[in-house]
Design a protein around this motif. Structure first.
Motif, PDB file in Angstrom:
ATOM      1  N   ILE A 115       0.836  -1.178   0.028  1.00  0.00           N
ATOM      2  CA  ILE A 115       0.012   0.053  -0.152  1.00  0.00           C
ATOM      3  C   ILE A 115       0.781   1.456   0.050  1.00  0.00           C
ATOM      4  CG2 ILE A 115      -1.816   1.235   1.515  1.00  0.00           C
ATOM      5  CD1 ILE A 115      -2.643  -1.416   2.389  1.00  0.00           C
ATOM      6  N   ALA A 116       1.871   1.248   0.980  1.00  0.00           N
ATOM      7  CA  ALA A 116       2.700   2.502   1.017  1.00  0.00           C
ATOM      8  C   ALA A 116       3.539   2.524  -0.441  1.00  0.00           C
ATOM      9  CB  ALA A 116       3.696   2.301   2.321  1.00  0.00           C
ATOM     10  N   ILE A 117       4.076   1.513  -1.042  1.00  0.00           N
ATOM     11  CA  ILE A 117       4.714   1.807  -2.177  1.00  0.00           C
ATOM     12  C   ILE A 117       3.825   2.255  -3.371  1.00  0.00           C
ATOM     13  CG2 ILE A 117       5.969   0.395  -4.065  1.00  0.00           C
ATOM     14  CD1 ILE A 117       6.850  -1.422  -1.823  1.00  0.00           C
ATOM     15  N   PHE A 118       2.601   1.835  -3.558  1.00  0.00           N
ATOM     16  CA  PHE A 118       1.902   2.435  -4.540  1.00  0.00           C
ATOM     17  C   PHE A 118       1.297   3.696  -4.225  1.00  0.00           C
ATOM     18  CE2 PHE A 118       2.581  -1.728  -6.369  1.00  0.00           C
ATOM     19  CZ  PHE A 118       1.985  -1.801  -7.690  1.00  0.00           C
ATOM     20  N   ALA A 119       1.126   4.090  -2.978  1.00  0.00           N
ATOM     21  CA  ALA A 119       0.679   5.306  -2.483  1.00  0.00           C
ATOM     22  C   ALA A 119       1.726   6.432  -2.822  1.00  0.00           C
ATOM     23  CB  ALA A 119       0.228   5.199  -1.025  1.00  0.00           C
ATOM     24  N   ALA A 120       2.844   6.083  -2.561  1.00  0.00           N
ATOM     25  CA  ALA A 120       4.262   6.858  -2.693  1.00  0.00           C
ATOM     26  C   ALA A 120       4.373   6.949  -4.220  1.00  0.00           C
ATOM     27  CB  ALA A 120       5.287   6.375  -2.258  1.00  0.00           C
ATOM     28  N   GLY A 121       4.072   6.276  -5.030  1.00  0.00           N
ATOM     29  CA  GLY A 121       4.336   6.152  -6.456  1.00  0.00           C
ATOM     30  C   GLY A 121       3.467   7.125  -7.098  1.00  0.00           C
ATOM     31  N   ALA A 122       2.126   6.958  -6.488  1.00  0.00           N
ATOM     32  CA  ALA A 122       0.786   7.815  -7.112  1.00  0.00           C
ATOM     33  C   ALA A 122       1.384   9.286  -6.978  1.00  0.00           C
ATOM     34  CB  ALA A 122      -0.354   7.445  -6.476  1.00  0.00           C
ATOM     35  N   MET A 123       1.809   9.710  -5.649  1.00  0.00           N
ATOM     36  CA  MET A 123       2.226  11.044  -5.378  1.00  0.00           C
ATOM     37  C   MET A 123       3.392  11.658  -6.000  1.00  0.00           C
ATOM     38  SD  MET A 123       1.616  10.646  -1.153  1.00  0.00           S
ATOM     39  CE  MET A 123       2.403  12.335  -0.787  1.00  0.00           C
ATOM     40  N   LEU A 124       4.560  10.514  -6.024  1.00  0.00           N
ATOM     41  CA  LEU A 124       5.657  10.987  -6.579  1.00  0.00           C
ATOM     42  C   LEU A 124       5.534  11.321  -8.188  1.00  0.00           C
ATOM     43  CD1 LEU A 124       8.391   8.872  -4.569  1.00  0.00           C
ATOM     44  CD2 LEU A 124       7.904  11.533  -4.491  1.00  0.00           C
TER      45      LEU A 124
END
Length: 417
Positions: A115-124
């Motif tokens: 969840i954290a990896i994909f959420a960070a990717g969506a933001m970055l």
């Protein structure tokens, strides 16, 4: 699989010597881990080399059965009548349930990282569509229900969905081992019947909040779990669960060759697929005539069992997997859970990075080998840490007393599933 030539005698007062690990189990688990990692980074050129391109089953089935062979070797000695009479039943059950708890914890941790990896990717990378991949839509669009499903393992993310089946089956493994000691072939037949019933009546554990059932359905996949356990239990007795037979070898090897031809000769593939469809139209259950993974369809099941039989038939396989070239694979196989967990997190991060930069060709070539190298490094670090004086002494102190008789003369192989 052939018995080991090494027999170690424990002298009075000496610490029990460990049985040498079977190099085939660790090496093939290492191969499966490499293939799983490659398959979990879609769009890379190495995908064409993995097992799913050469058969109906893939690395997941292979890793599954090899891990349960290791579990049968590691745990079954604790469930003999003599061991239970001396140490009690709980001493046999406890290590397996603790391992199931470890697998559950790993599942929750990997889910949180996904969840954290994909959420960070969506933001970055300004890619909100990442929040809908790998079954994340419920997490971000239906959060309360998803947060109930995740700890219950009824909401599983893509690429992070095999450990729940392991944990559930390991919870029931003590009963399977007891039955395997008592009537191994009765256990095997009961397992086949349950597998068939799972496909016939669509038996599965439920999802929530999504409809449907688990992708790796434990009610069906218990069959490779039982087969692996029975093979491991027989190996521990220096026997084979299924004896060597030239007829069985010819059938298994012939099926493996047929599957390759089925996949790569268009006319033959079209003909055989049509025949399977006709059988389905006549009422043959879908898991007999399809390639479904959730219910472990018959073509996939026969493929992985045929591979196990062929590779276990020839003693040269043991010698080859014991050579120096296979040392990195054996290292990964010995640290299976750690390598799988680290590899899963890395593969998800690589997916996000490749999406963020538009899938550049150089990343597709570079990232998979980099991830495999890092996985080997993680396994090496874990082994180095385990050899530290404090860790080694603690492990030796926790080692159970050796059972009498033949088992007193040979220490059991430790689990690494």
């Amino acid at each position: 699989m052939s018995p080991s030539d090494t027999k170690l005698v424990r002298f009075p007062g000496a610490a029990p010597a460990r049985r040498p690990r079977d190099p085939r189990i660790d090496a093939f688990r290492g191969v499966a881990l490499v293939m799983i990692f490659i398959d979990h980074v879609p769009g890379n050129p190495y995908e064409t080399l993995t097992l799913r391109n050469w058969g109906f089953s893939d690395a997941a089935e292979s890793f599954f059965v090899m891990s349960w062979i290791a579990a049968g070797l590691a745990y079954s000695g604790r469930f003999t009548g003599e061991a239970r009479a001396r140490n009690g039943g709980w001493a046999a059950v406890k290590p397996m349930w603790l391992r199931a708890w470890t697998l559950y914890q790993a599942q929750i941790l990997l889910t949180a990282w996904a969840i954290a990896i994909f959420a960070a990717g969506a933001m970055l990378f300004n890619l909100p569509e990442l929040l809908e991949k790998i079954n994340l839509r419920q997490v971000f669009g239906n959060t309360p229900e998803a947060l109930i499903g995740i700890p219950l393992m009824t909401h599983q993310l893509g690429y992070v969905n095999i450990l729940p089946a392991y944990a559930v089956l390991l919870f029931f493994a003590p009963l399977a081992i007891l039955l395997g000691h008592w009537r191994p072939w009765a256990l095997a037949m009961a397992s086949v019947a349950l597998w068939f019933a799972a496909g016939w009546w669509r038996l599965n554990l439920p999802n929530f909040p999504n409809p449907g059932g688990w992708f790796f359905n434990p009610v069906a996949w218990q069959l490779v779990f039982v087969v692996g356990l029975l093979i491991g239990m027989a190996l521990r007795r220096e026997q084979r669960f299924v004896p060597r037979s030239r007829v069985l070898l010819a059938l298994a090897a012939g099926y493996l060759l047929l599957v390759v031809a089925w996949k790569y000769i268009p006319a033959l593939g079209a003909f055989l697929n049509h025949q399977m469809a006709r059988l389905g139209g006549l009422g043959v259950p879908f898991h007999i005539v399809s390639h479904d993974k959730t219910f472990l369809s018959l073509p996939r099941l026969l493929h992985v069992l045929s591979m196990v039989y062929v590779l276990s038939y020839f003693d040269v396989v043991r010698r080859l997997t014991a050579m120096g070239w296979a040392a990195p694979l054996r290292l990964m196989g010995r640290q299976g859970l750690l390598v799988f967990s680290a590899g899963t997190a890395m593969s998800l991060a690589f997916q996000v990075v490749m999406d963020g930069y538009g899938d550049p060709v150089w990343m597709a070539w570079v990232l998979p080998p980099l991830g495999i190298a890092l996985s080997i490094a993680v396994a090496a670090l874990a082994e180095w840490q385990a050899r530290l004086p404090g860790k080694a002494q603690a492990a030796q102190a926790a080692e159970p007393a050796p059972p009498p008789g033949r088992d007193w003369m040979r220490a059991q192989q430790t689990p690494a599933e």
